[in-house]
Design a protein around this motif. Structure first.
Motif, PDB file in Angstrom:
ATOM      1  N   LEU A 118     -24.816  81.033 -47.154  1.00  0.00           N
ATOM      2  CA  LEU A 118     -24.409  82.001 -46.118  1.00  0.00           C
ATOM      3  C   LEU A 118     -23.997  83.358 -46.680  1.00  0.00           C
ATOM      4  CD1 LEU A 118     -22.479  79.779 -43.555  1.00  0.00           C
ATOM      5  CD2 LEU A 118     -24.821  80.628 -43.415  1.00  0.00           C
ATOM      6  N   SER A 149     -15.191  80.329 -48.955  1.00  0.00           N
ATOM      7  CA  SER A 149     -16.543  80.000 -49.414  1.00  0.00           C
ATOM      8  C   SER A 149     -16.846  78.499 -49.348  1.00  0.00           C
ATOM      9  CB  SER A 149     -16.736  80.508 -50.846  1.00  0.00           C
ATOM     10  OG  SER A 149     -15.626  80.160 -51.641  1.00  0.00           O
ATOM     11  N   SER A 175     -18.759  77.954 -46.333  1.00  0.00           N
ATOM     12  CA  SER A 175     -20.140  78.441 -46.336  1.00  0.00           C
ATOM     13  C   SER A 175     -21.129  77.317 -46.595  1.00  0.00           C
ATOM     14  CB  SER A 175     -20.307  79.521 -47.412  1.00  0.00           C
ATOM     15  OG  SER A 175     -19.500  80.617 -47.120  1.00  0.00           O
TER      16      SER A 175
END
Lengths: 384, 480
Positions: A301, A327, A330
């Motif tokens: 992403l 993250s 993600s």
């Protein structure tokens, strides 16, 4: 060996080494970015009489800045960093070097000071967001805390460890009105990359399923649903910090036809910053161009983004999931995509909670998931 | 703010300044060698202190000019006037730049002057190395007046002596008489260069590998979330080792570089931590400073050939100034007086007591006693305020209600214990004696001959690696 010859050898070898490395450093082209350290390297400072005599805003003169530049651009810098790290680890037997330690090729970052105020502030921002954007639209609020990988190794191996129970309970006390999803029992040390802080997307299928189930979804995902794409030689963020010749990871990301059909777009932050206009840039689910760059984990992403939207044309249930995440989220979000028509992903590190209303809206009865990792939760003033 | 000087332990110095200077120095004819050293030294100082370079040049010129006057008027009262004038200029500049704000602060405190009524502090920074080069210049004028030194008529040669970069900013305090002949007539040999290079490498290793790591350990201990009695003690011991490897490392580098350029500087350290009394400690620690105060202050005051009361006075004066030389803070004065008191007690009681003990027991007790007092001394030295001294000493002896230890202290102690042990061993002559023993054997000597250059290069590379990694690189003796 005759003393005279020995003296000549000592004299010339030492001075030769100095001259050789000096010339090599001069000849070697300057580097802009150090991938291993994930930072820009200093460039040659501009020489002027004023810079030589007077201090700059940081209290440095020209030659101070020159020293920093020479350090940054020294020839074979990464090799010398390895020598330093190896000396400290193996000769001086230091348990960690700059809070980085290695256990059987697995690299960890040590942090151990519990910051109650930081955790409370984190929870406070969650509550602020919930109160402001989700109190009247019937949203279902969930949160989880992703354990950083030290959770599974520090204490057991004699390293200093944060009081995780206190961290989790503090968060739970502050968010007691909302549903907590416990995922610590679904993970172990092998579910994380050895050279990176992140988890491996192929190892969090059970985490995804638990989160989906906790949010009332009937469907689940299986590793067999996906095609595995691999990137060999993944140097995670700890790899450069450890500066040791350790085995690199293989980064695997999961895709399939459904994910490839999803419409993924992220907020054009440059345009928003300049004009205040909200526009989106369409991108593939995985940023393959990031592989081999400064941070290959940005393949998930597109790395650090304030707002990303995933629209799934294969799911027509009209449900929306809003994820506030770092993250770790993600790599998790694609695994949740099959159950939602739309997933809106926000990172409160890059968009202040007060401004969310300017860049997106949320549908009624949406599911909302807050998920940041424990190290971040314990860090003061990262979300507002 | 980063460190503002061309450190020996910096990439700029190691890989640019030093090799370029050495190459030029050995390429130019003999008559230009001092000129090369002078220009290099002025540049070296200019890099760290652009404006104060003028002050150093003026100080050197003053010393040279006063030397000419002392010589010219030798045998008349004007020679003494010239000497006193040189002392006034030297101590005046040192006093103004180093001690003005100390005196202003204490006058304000003494008379309760506050706000607009107070005397304003001067906006002056301490010129790097002023304590060292002032004492060197004064050693010249005093020795010249006493007839121990020859007059230097060449201002460039004298400026070369004062500004000589190997010892300019952190000593040792090289007296003019030590190098007066070598300033004009010195020889160069591979024996000297090899010795100098080796000594420099060892000093560099002491400074970067040991002292900087110990400093890092100290910073870790100072930043513990919960300090303990043990952490205070370990910090004090780590600092005691750090300051030794820092200062003696710098002295080694200075002596080594001097030797490369043909100068033979006197030793500054002789394994002080093996001492069995504080008296012995001070014969082994910063010897160039100790002998300076002995020869130029203690003996002129009458030395020990005076009545008891006067001797005690002389001793305390010398040690007060020794402490004050280290910095314009009360803790340095207290530190000096602390040693003055101990030395007096040793002379009358303690050493006599040790002499009566059985040899082995006496050796253990006296060594422990010396190390203990040395560590306490460096606690006083290391603090920036008297309140800080009191708090730290109180914590070390359980007066602050701290736990004896905790997991944090133990973890870091374990993490740095190897450095502490290595440093402790290398602070003794054990390795040196081992080396001498090995070299006394033919095969051992051959092995050492092969390993020596390899070790020097290895030290250089490890030090370079440490610098590149951005490790701690403080330097304690800059403030002097």
């Amino acid at each position: 060996m005759k003393t005279k010859i020995k003296n000549i050898i000592i004299s010339f070898s030492f001075l030769g080494a100095l001259l050789f490395l000096m010339v090599a450093s001069i000849i070697a082209p300057d580097i802009d970015i150090s991938n291993s350290e994930r930072r820009t390297l200093l460039q040659l400072p501009e020489l002027s009489w004023d810079a030589v005599v007077n201090k700059d805003i940081d209290g440095d003169r020209y030659f101070d800045n020159l020293e920093e530049y020479l350090l940054d651009q020294f020839v074979w810098r990464d090799g010398f960093r390895t020598i330093n790290s190896a000396t400290r680890r193996y000769a001086f037997m230091q348990k960690d070097v700059n809070d980085i330690f290695v256990l059987k090729g697995n690299i960890f970052s040590m942090y151990y000071q519990f910051n109650e105020k930081a955790v409370e502030q984190f929870a406070g921002v969650y509550n602020k967001v919930i109160s402001r954007y989700f109190s009247k639209n019937g949203a279902n609020i969930y949160y989880t805390i992703v354990p950083d990988k030290s959770y599974y190794a520090s204490e057991a191996n004699g390293y200093l460890s944060i009081n995780y129970d206190k961290l989790y309970s503090t968060m739970q006390n502050k968010l007691s009105d909302h549903t907590y999803i416990e995922i610590r029992d679904l993970l172990d040390i092998n579910d994380y990359y050895k050279t990176d802080l992140h988890w491996d997307q192929t190892k969090i299928i059970d985490v995804a399923n638990k989160i989906l189930a906790s949010m009332g979804n009937e469907g689940n995902v299986s590793l067999e649903d996906f095609e595995q794409k691999k990137f060999e030689g993944f140097e995670g963020s700890y790899y450069g910090q450890a500066a040791l010749p350790l085995k690199k990871d293989t980064l695997i990301y999961l895709t399939n036809e459904m994910l490839e059909n999803c419409k993924v777009s992220y907020l054009d932050e440059g345009e928003f910053g300049k004009t205040g206009k909200v526009s989106f840039i369409d991108v593939p689910m995985y940023a393959e161009e990031k592989l081999g760059g400064v941070d290959s984990y940005d393949v998930f992403l597109w790395g650090a983004r304030s707002l990303i939207q995933i629209e799934n044309p294969n799911c027509d249930n009209g449900k929306e999931l809003v994820i506030f995440r770092d993250s770790f989220g993600s790599s998790l979000a694609p695994l949740l995509a099959s159950e939602y028509s739309k997933i809106t992903i926000l990172d409160l590190r890059y968009v202040k909670s007060d401004f969310i209303g300017f860049i997106t809206t949320f549908s009624d009865n949406c599911d909302v998931l807050f998920m940041y990792n424990s190290a971040l939760v314990n860090t003061p003033a990262v979300i507002f | 703010m980063r460190c503002i000087v061309l450190l020996f332990s910096s990439i700029t110095f190691l890989y640019y300044f030093l090799p370029i200077v050495i190459v030029i120095y050995f390429l130019v004819p003999k008559k230009l060698k001092n000129f090369v050293l002078l220009i290099a030294s002025l540049f070296f100082y200019f890099v760290g202190e652009p404006i104060y370079s003028i002050l150093m040049i003026c100080s050197a010129f003053s010393g040279w000019a006063h030397g000419l006057l002392i010589e010219k008027f030798r045998g008349t009262k004007w020679s003494k006037v010239a000497l006193i004038s040189s002392l006034v200029v030297g101590f005046g500049l040192l006093g103004f730049f180093k001690y003005s704000n100390f005196f202003i602060t204490n006058i304000n405190n003494l008379f309760g002057l506050k706000g607009d009524a107070s005397i304003g502090l001067l906006s002056i920074a301490l010129p790097i190395g002023i304590s060292f080069y002032t004492f060197q210049i004064l050693s010249y004028t005093i020795d010249l007046y006493w007839g121990r030194a020859k007059v230097q008529k060449n201002p460039f040669d004298f400026a070369t002596y004062v500004a000589l970069f190997p010892q300019l900013i952190a000593g040792p305090i090289v007296r003019y008489t030590t190098v007066q002949d070598e300033l004009e007539h010195r020889t160069h040999s591979f024996e000297d260069i090899a010795y100098g290079v080796g000594r420099f490498a060892i000093g560099l290793g002491k400074k970067i590998i040991l002292s900087n790591t110990l400093a890092e350990f100290g910073a870790v201990l100072a930043g513990l979330s919960e300090k303990t009695v043990l952490s205070y003690w370990v910090y004090a011991i780590a600092f005691t080792l750090q300051i030794y490897f820092d200062f003696s490392g710098y002295s080694d580098m200075a002596i080594g570089l001097g030797r490369v350029f043909g100068f033979h500087f006197l030793e500054n350290f002789n394994y002080p931590y093996i001492s069995k009394s504080i008296s012995e400690f001070w014969r082994r620690w910063h010897m160039s400073l100790g002998t300076w105060f002995k020869d130029y202050v203690y003996i002129p005051l009458g030395g020990n050939r005076v009545p008891l009361g006067r001797w005690i006075f002389n001793t305390m004066v010398v040690w007060m100034f020794t402490g004050f030389w280290h910095g314009a803070e009360w803790n340095f004065i207290i530190w000096g007086l602390y040693f003055g008191v101990i030395l007096i007690l040793e002379k009358f009681f303690i050493l006599k007591f040790f002499d009566k003990l059985p040899k082995v027991l006496g050796s253990i007790i006296s060594h422990t006693y010396t190390l203990f007092l040395t560590v306490i001394g460096f606690v006083i030295f290391n603090e920036t305020s008297l309140a800080g001294v009191g708090k730290t000493l109180s914590a070390m002896f359980g007066g602050e209600g701290l736990a004896f230890s905790n997991s944090e202290t133990i973890y870091y102690l374990r993490s740095y214990i190897a450095v502490i042990i290595v440093a402790a061993i290398l602070s003794t002559p054990l390795l040196k004696k081992l080396g001498e023993y090995i070299c006394s054997k033919k095969i051992g000597n051959s092995i050492v001959s092969v390993l020596q250059p390899v070790c020097y290069i290895a030290i250089l590379l490890i030090c370079t690696a440490s610098l590149i990694n951005g490790s701690f690189n403080p330097f304690i003796y800059f403030r002097f």
